[in-house]
Design a protein around this motif. Sequence first.
Motif, PDB file in Angstrom:
ATOM      1  N   GLY A  91      46.550  33.404  41.499  1.00  0.00           N
ATOM      2  CA  GLY A  91      46.912  33.908  40.187  1.00  0.00           C
ATOM      3  C   GLY A  91      46.331  32.854  38.909  1.00  0.00           C
ATOM      4  O   GLY A  91      45.442  31.976  39.235  1.00  0.00           O
ATOM      5  N   ALA A  92      47.130  32.728  37.922  1.00  0.00           N
ATOM      6  CA  ALA A  92      46.600  31.954  36.809  1.00  0.00           C
ATOM      7  C   ALA A  92      47.897  31.303  36.202  1.00  0.00           C
ATOM      8  O   ALA A  92      49.083  31.956  36.401  1.00  0.00           O
ATOM      9  N   ARG A  93      47.766  30.185  35.454  1.00  0.00           N
ATOM     10  CA  ARG A  93      48.809  29.778  34.587  1.00  0.00           C
ATOM     11  C   ARG A  93      48.714  29.680  33.318  1.00  0.00           C
ATOM     12  O   ARG A  93      47.407  30.021  32.693  1.00  0.00           O
ATOM     13  N   ALA A  94      49.580  29.882  32.487  1.00  0.00           N
ATOM     14  CA  ALA A  94      49.465  29.845  30.720  1.00  0.00           C
ATOM     15  C   ALA A  94      48.759  28.394  30.489  1.00  0.00           C
ATOM     16  O   ALA A  94      49.153  27.467  30.980  1.00  0.00           O
ATOM     17  N   PHE A  95      48.194  28.705  29.506  1.00  0.00           N
ATOM     18  CA  PHE A  95      47.267  27.565  29.060  1.00  0.00           C
ATOM     19  C   PHE A  95      47.984  27.023  28.063  1.00  0.00           C
ATOM     20  O   PHE A  95      48.324  27.550  26.760  1.00  0.00           O
ATOM     21  N   VAL A  96      48.478  25.666  27.854  1.00  0.00           N
ATOM     22  CA  VAL A  96      49.157  25.165  26.775  1.00  0.00           C
ATOM     23  C   VAL A  96      48.331  23.909  26.201  1.00  0.00           C
ATOM     24  O   VAL A  96      48.089  22.954  26.826  1.00  0.00           O
ATOM     25  N   PRO A  97      47.736  24.133  24.888  1.00  0.00           N
ATOM     26  CA  PRO A  97      47.053  22.970  24.403  1.00  0.00           C
ATOM     27  C   PRO A  97      47.768  21.773  24.286  1.00  0.00           C
ATOM     28  O   PRO A  97      49.053  21.735  24.042  1.00  0.00           O
ATOM     29  N   PRO A  98      46.997  20.559  24.315  1.00  0.00           N
ATOM     30  CA  PRO A  98      47.669  19.411  24.401  1.00  0.00           C
ATOM     31  C   PRO A  98      48.011  18.962  23.080  1.00  0.00           C
ATOM     32  O   PRO A  98      47.469  18.250  22.330  1.00  0.00           O
ATOM     33  N   LEU A  99      49.076  19.607  22.328  1.00  0.00           N
ATOM     34  CA  LEU A  99      49.521  19.272  20.929  1.00  0.00           C
ATOM     35  C   LEU A  99      50.304  18.146  20.898  1.00  0.00           C
ATOM     36  O   LEU A  99      51.330  17.729  21.607  1.00  0.00           O
TER      37      LEU A  99
ATOM     38  N   TYR B 292      39.309  33.047  51.397  1.00  0.00           N
ATOM     39  CA  TYR B 292      38.789  34.103  50.433  1.00  0.00           C
ATOM     40  C   TYR B 292      39.737  34.046  49.124  1.00  0.00           C
ATOM     41  O   TYR B 292      40.858  33.386  49.289  1.00  0.00           O
ATOM     42  N   ALA B 293      39.162  34.168  47.895  1.00  0.00           N
ATOM     43  CA  ALA B 293      39.907  34.264  46.869  1.00  0.00           C
ATOM     44  C   ALA B 293      39.931  35.609  46.030  1.00  0.00           C
ATOM     45  O   ALA B 293      38.876  35.853  46.038  1.00  0.00           O
ATOM     46  N   ILE B 294      41.049  36.230  45.593  1.00  0.00           N
ATOM     47  CA  ILE B 294      40.983  37.446  44.950  1.00  0.00           C
ATOM     48  C   ILE B 294      41.812  37.249  43.582  1.00  0.00           C
ATOM     49  O   ILE B 294      42.743  36.361  43.594  1.00  0.00           O
ATOM     50  N   GLY B 295      41.732  38.027  42.540  1.00  0.00           N
ATOM     51  CA  GLY B 295      42.277  37.891  41.439  1.00  0.00           C
ATOM     52  C   GLY B 295      42.070  36.830  40.360  1.00  0.00           C
ATOM     53  O   GLY B 295      40.969  36.420  40.364  1.00  0.00           O
ATOM     54  N   ASP B 296      42.992  36.708  39.544  1.00  0.00           N
ATOM     55  CA  ASP B 296      42.622  35.481  38.455  1.00  0.00           C
ATOM     56  C   ASP B 296      42.240  34.361  38.815  1.00  0.00           C
ATOM     57  O   ASP B 296      41.879  33.651  38.069  1.00  0.00           O
ATOM     58  N   CYS B 297      42.673  34.009  40.101  1.00  0.00           N
ATOM     59  CA  CYS B 297      42.290  32.652  40.649  1.00  0.00           C
ATOM     60  C   CYS B 297      40.762  32.387  41.166  1.00  0.00           C
ATOM     61  O   CYS B 297      40.170  31.448  41.185  1.00  0.00           O
ATOM     62  N   ALA B 298      40.248  33.704  41.294  1.00  0.00           N
ATOM     63  CA  ALA B 298      38.903  33.787  41.542  1.00  0.00           C
ATOM     64  C   ALA B 298      37.737  33.795  40.579  1.00  0.00           C
ATOM     65  O   ALA B 298      38.035  34.188  39.547  1.00  0.00           O
ATOM     66  N   GLN B 299      36.558  33.348  40.978  1.00  0.00           N
ATOM     67  CA  GLN B 299      35.357  33.437  39.937  1.00  0.00           C
ATOM     68  C   GLN B 299      34.238  33.909  40.584  1.00  0.00           C
ATOM     69  O   GLN B 299      33.465  33.224  41.265  1.00  0.00           O
TER      70      GLN B 299
END
Length: 515
Positions: free
Chosen positions: A117-125, A283-290
């Motif tokens: 899957g994916a993780r939420a992006f938190v900007p380096p504030l 193999y890779a599927i979903g949000d982790c895959a490109q």
Amino acid sequence: MTGFRQAQPTRTEKVVVVGAGMVGHRFVDELVRGDVAGRFEIELVGAEEYEPYNRILLSEVLAGRADLRALGLPLPPQERVTFWRGVAADSIDPASRQVLLSDGSRRDYDHLVLATGARAFVPPLPGLESAPKHVHVLRTLDDTRNIAARAMNAKHAVVLGGGLLGLEAACGLRRRGVPVTVVDLDTHLMATQLDQAPARMLAAQLRSLGVDVVTGTSVVEVISAYDEIVAVRLTDERLLAADLMLVSCGIRAESALAADAGITVERGIVVDEDLRTSQDRVYAIGDCAQPPSGTTGLLAPGWRQAEQLVASFLGRDELDPSGVGDERPEPVKLKAAGVDLVTMGVRASQACDHDRVLSVSDGGARRHVDLVVRDGELVGVTVLGFPEVSAALTLAYDRRTPLPADPLALLVPGGSSGAVEETPSPMRMPGSTTVCRCTGVTKKQIVTAWEQGAATVDAVAGATRATTGCGGCKEVVCGLVDWLNASDPGTAAESDSGPVSTAVTERNIPVRTTT
């Protein structure tokens, strides 16, 4: 950890799936359904201490419009799948074909499927490096619980990000009584999906609900005291008091596990058109895959990848066409408490010169509709604050039905001039009509499931997976089941499945377990 094993047939192939999210769960479910010969031994590894659940509905839980039972996904058969719950995958050894788990065990594999899957992006504030309390993302069930707990005492919340998830979370917090300010760097909300005119109307609708909106600026500093957030500073130097902050700035692929194993990673885990990574049998599927077509961040494409990979494992040439929707862009529905917004296809600003664009804006009622008609066909729809027609317009878009001479007649539910029915009778709905876009389930498939004994919404969901995605089709599926049961009351009365219900069973409530 919970583990279940079956008596193994000869020459089984071990498939280890890392990631028990919605895409990993879908792959396992598809493989179990298709592998009638018992060729594969399946292990599912999930880092969270819960049964698989529907992440899309987390904002509904935050808003108090759904409970935990609404999130549960059907468990894989215990005799077919070993489920490692609350155990993360720490590393992959491609040479020995092993996955090292966080409990110290090693799992052999013949095929490894990454669905991390994916993780939420938190900007380096500035200010976040000290990890002040009450700064959250909304990605997991624990995130939802923590935000809801803080909302009980919060005096003002700031949501950074004016996209779908940010707005859903903001409305959810407001519904819990928390004053909220949404801060977005773009000039208008939902810039990826909306033009300025409907976005301005959306902002007005949110303000009427008590959600303040600040666009064209962003947070440049998080200010804390005694390890807790107390304020944020904006790019225009304004200070906003905040004792709760939710960051909704997009996602990033969870690809570190693959990268550490020497697998090619760019924005995500690079896969070919067959979803194979640079490492053999991985193999890779979903949000982790490109994939070659690029990443989408949407659930339906991830589910199609799961189905495609299962078809490859089972030696099928292609997917069942009845389960695959058309290639039109998926409708986007804002599931925000107090707001009704649906947008799909071509935006008015993106229309071609020969397209016909019809826009109706009603500031007093905070309603806005954009229709884009191309060669007599509806190719773009944006509907805000007009739920009476959004269902009919979605059907017209999906079915590509001929339009009336005056397309504005579509905005008159049940009227004359060839307007589309607001809620067409199930009897008149063609069998090919896609009822659940997330899963590609048609009316015919639901009727077939009912004929085979699925007399409740839960049973239909188990047989077809309808309603297990965004949940937007639940009302339609419930109506179909009610109609079918009413057409054959004897079957409904004699069914052991109980009354029609849209809630999942207690068995599927995500619960903590001891590892």
